[in-house]
Design an enzyme around this catalytic site. Structure first.
Site, PDB file in Angstrom:
ATOM      1  N   TYR A 141       0.816  -1.215   0.000  1.00  0.00           N
ATOM      2  CA  TYR A 141       0.000   0.000   0.000  1.00  0.00           C
ATOM      3  C   TYR A 141       0.853   1.271   0.000  1.00  0.00           C
ATOM      4  O   TYR A 141       0.379   2.334  -0.365  1.00  0.00           O
ATOM      5  CB  TYR A 141      -0.882   0.038   1.257  1.00  0.00           C
ATOM      6  CG  TYR A 141      -2.147  -0.773   1.189  1.00  0.00           C
ATOM      7  CD1 TYR A 141      -2.105  -2.157   1.106  1.00  0.00           C
ATOM      8  CD2 TYR A 141      -3.384  -0.152   1.228  1.00  0.00           C
ATOM      9  CE1 TYR A 141      -3.275  -2.896   1.075  1.00  0.00           C
ATOM     10  CE2 TYR A 141      -4.561  -0.883   1.201  1.00  0.00           C
ATOM     11  CZ  TYR A 141      -4.491  -2.256   1.120  1.00  0.00           C
ATOM     12  OH  TYR A 141      -5.651  -2.984   1.089  1.00  0.00           O
ATOM     13  N   LYS A 189       3.744 -15.485   3.388  1.00  0.00           N
ATOM     14  CA  LYS A 189       3.914 -16.284   2.176  1.00  0.00           C
ATOM     15  C   LYS A 189       5.418 -16.539   2.044  1.00  0.00           C
ATOM     16  O   LYS A 189       6.071 -16.160   1.049  1.00  0.00           O
ATOM     17  CB  LYS A 189       3.332 -15.523   0.967  1.00  0.00           C
ATOM     18  CG  LYS A 189       3.273 -16.320  -0.321  1.00  0.00           C
ATOM     19  CD  LYS A 189       2.236 -17.445  -0.317  1.00  0.00           C
ATOM     20  CE  LYS A 189       2.327 -18.259  -1.604  1.00  0.00           C
ATOM     21  NZ  LYS A 189       1.457 -19.464  -1.573  1.00  0.00           N
ATOM     22  N   ASP A 221      -2.358 -18.679   1.807  1.00  0.00           N
ATOM     23  CA  ASP A 221      -3.386 -19.424   1.063  1.00  0.00           C
ATOM     24  C   ASP A 221      -4.041 -20.480   1.963  1.00  0.00           C
ATOM     25  O   ASP A 221      -5.269 -20.639   1.971  1.00  0.00           O
ATOM     26  CB  ASP A 221      -2.808 -20.043  -0.226  1.00  0.00           C
ATOM     27  CG  ASP A 221      -1.468 -20.730  -0.039  1.00  0.00           C
ATOM     28  OD1 ASP A 221      -0.907 -20.676   1.080  1.00  0.00           O
ATOM     29  OD2 ASP A 221      -0.967 -21.330  -1.012  1.00  0.00           O
ATOM     30  N   ASP A 245      -5.964  -7.202   4.714  1.00  0.00           N
ATOM     31  CA  ASP A 245      -7.129  -6.615   4.051  1.00  0.00           C
ATOM     32  C   ASP A 245      -8.022  -7.735   3.516  1.00  0.00           C
ATOM     33  O   ASP A 245      -9.237  -7.745   3.722  1.00  0.00           O
ATOM     34  CB  ASP A 245      -6.667  -5.707   2.905  1.00  0.00           C
ATOM     35  CG  ASP A 245      -7.832  -5.083   2.172  1.00  0.00           C
ATOM     36  OD1 ASP A 245      -8.755  -4.591   2.845  1.00  0.00           O
ATOM     37  OD2 ASP A 245      -7.836  -5.101   0.918  1.00  0.00           O
ATOM     38  N   ASP A 249     -11.909  -9.341   5.244  1.00  0.00           N
ATOM     39  CA  ASP A 249     -13.192  -9.404   4.529  1.00  0.00           C
ATOM     40  C   ASP A 249     -13.701 -10.851   4.514  1.00  0.00           C
ATOM     41  O   ASP A 249     -14.885 -11.115   4.715  1.00  0.00           O
ATOM     42  CB  ASP A 249     -13.050  -8.922   3.075  1.00  0.00           C
ATOM     43  CG  ASP A 249     -13.412  -7.448   2.913  1.00  0.00           C
ATOM     44  OD1 ASP A 249     -13.174  -6.670   3.857  1.00  0.00           O
ATOM     45  OD2 ASP A 249     -13.935  -7.081   1.844  1.00  0.00           O
TER      46      ASP A 249
HETATM   47  C1  IPM Z   1     -10.173  -1.521   4.359  1.00  0.00           C
HETATM   48  C2  IPM Z   1     -10.471  -1.005   2.971  1.00  0.00           C
HETATM   49  C3  IPM Z   1      -9.350  -0.062   2.540  1.00  0.00           C
HETATM   50  C4  IPM Z   1      -8.057  -0.863   2.528  1.00  0.00           C
HETATM   51  C5  IPM Z   1      -9.608   0.640   1.197  1.00  0.00           C
HETATM   52  C6  IPM Z   1     -10.899   1.420   1.191  1.00  0.00           C
HETATM   53  C7  IPM Z   1      -8.460   1.522   0.792  1.00  0.00           C
HETATM   54  O1  IPM Z   1     -10.621  -2.061   2.088  1.00  0.00           O
HETATM   55  O2  IPM Z   1     -10.059  -0.686   5.282  1.00  0.00           O
HETATM   56  O3  IPM Z   1     -10.070  -2.729   4.529  1.00  0.00           O
HETATM   57  O4  IPM Z   1      -7.763  -1.544   1.541  1.00  0.00           O
HETATM   58  O5  IPM Z   1      -7.335  -0.790   3.518  1.00  0.00           O
HETATM   59 MG    MG Z   2     -10.628  -3.955   3.009  1.00  0.00          MG
END
Ligand code: IPM
Ligand code: MG
Length: 368
Positions: A141, A189, A221, A245, A249
């Site tokens: 990032y 990884k 993975d 990240d 999710d």
């Molecule tokens: C998160 C989001 C952010 C990230 C985006 C919106 C830049 O997905 O906070 O997880 O990738 O960190």
């Molecule tokens: Mg995210």
């Protein structure tokens, strides 16, 4: 206690869910005799529209002065065509970096009344209680600015980590494991990436300082697979920015909806930015149907981590649990029986349930 809180609603459903947070903050303040002064500033697409930048200097300055920050969400189709530097996401990444918020805590624990709302089988998710710790200010990032080469036919993104950036997040993870079940899974990884090999070295070195914490290494993975096949085996997971990240999710499916997940982005002195894990959801923005619970639970994390208000945090978490147990649900939750409610109605239910009770019967020390 008097605290100054900067609110950054951002884009999409951000406004609606931060509005919910305001009600909960006011209710918590009056229940517990605190005074929270709220200051609202622009970030993301909303800031681009008004100030031509996703992170105006006034927003950054106010955030630096604040006792804590609450963010809604950033991004949306409207700004998709903008160059990387001007995109709404740059506002969020910029504030994380500028304030040095390197430790991202993403607790994942299902509420009993939502077990059946997950697409996973109940017996698989029952009892799972995970804290994902994601490094937030390094890695892919924040490498050298990305570059297109060869007339746009090649591209470079850079993954950079300094040793001390890895050390501080790994330390944080060991300390968090000590406050929970003394089990740490480090995700990398290392069979492919040099950065992961250094990460693993540091985890092994640090583990000597925390002999009471059991450490396991897992390739990303395999970790992604085990997260949804054997989530019970995890306590604290620590990983670098991009892996964290993605895994966070994925982990949200354990709780029934991404809309349920809170997060805290903090640095060593306790200053923090709190936000739901979900994004701006432009498809449902303005309809009043977004799930406010990820944001409300982020408020609980703020009370706990930045203000050391454990009892208040526990009360907010209990109010959320009770509202769900009463059968209220928002559209993102796949629930058969119960009452489908709007953002505003769900918020009202939480506020109603937010009364001072004994902390002992709460769900609550889960978000450490
Ligand atoms: C998160 C989001 C952010 C990230 C985006 C919106 C830049 O997905 O906070 O997880 O990738 O960190
Ligand atoms: Mg995210």
């Amino acid at each position: 206690m008097n605290k100054h809180i900067v609110l950054l609603p951002g884009d999409g459903v951000g406004n609606e869910i931060v509005e919910s947070a305001k009600h909960v903050l006011h209710a918590a303040a009056s229940e517990f005799g605190h005074s929270f002064t709220l200051h609202e500033y622009a970030i993301g697409g909303a800031a681009i529209d008004h100030y031509d930048t996703p992170l105006p200097e006034t927003t950054l300055e106010a955030s630096r002065e604040a006792d804590a920050i609450l963010l809604g969400a950033v991004g949306g189709d409207k700004w998709d065509a903008l160059p990387a530097e001007k995109r709404p996401e740059k506002g969020l990444l910029g504030i994380r970096k500028a304030l040095g918020l390197f430790a991202n805590l993403r607790p994942v624990k299902g509420f009993p009344s939502l077990l059946h709302a997950s697409p996973l089988k109940e017996h698989i998710i029952d009892g799972s209680d995970i804290l994902i710790i994601r490094e937030l200010t390094g890695g892919l990032y924040f490498g050298k600015p990305s570059e297109r080469r060869d007339n746009g036919n090649a591209v470079v993104d850079t993954l950079y980590y300094a040793r001390d950036e890895m050390e501080r997040i790994i330390d944080k993870a060991f300390q968090s494991a000590r406050l929970r079940r003394n089990h740490l899974t480090s995700v990398d990884k290392a069979n492919v990436l040099e950065s992961s090999r250094m990460w693993r070295e540091i985890v092994n070195e640090k583990s000597k300082e925390y002999p009471d914490v059991v450490v396991e290494h897992e390739l990303v993975d395999a970790a992604a697979m085990k997260l949804i096949t054997q989530p019970n085996q995890f306590d604290v997971m620590v990983t670098e920015n991009m892996f964290g990240d993605i895994l966070s999710d994925e982990a949200s499916v354990l709780t029934g909806s991404l809309g349920m997940l809170p997060s805290a982005s903090i640095r060593s002195d306790g200053v923090g930015l709190y936000e739901p894990v979900h994004g701006s959801a432009p498809d449902i923005a303005g309809k009043g149907i977004a799930n406010p619970l990820g944001t409300i639970l982020s408020v609980a994390m703020m009370l706990r981590h930045s203000f050391q208000m454990e009892e208040e945090a526990a009360a907010v978490e209990r109010a959320v649990r009770e509202s769900l147990a009463q059968g209220y649900y928002t559209t993102d939750l796949d629930i058969k029986n119960g009452q489908l409610v709007s953002t505003e109605q769900m918020t009202a239910a939480v506020v109603e349930n937010l009364t001072v009770k004994s902390v002992s019967d709460s769900i609550c020390n889960i978000y450490v």
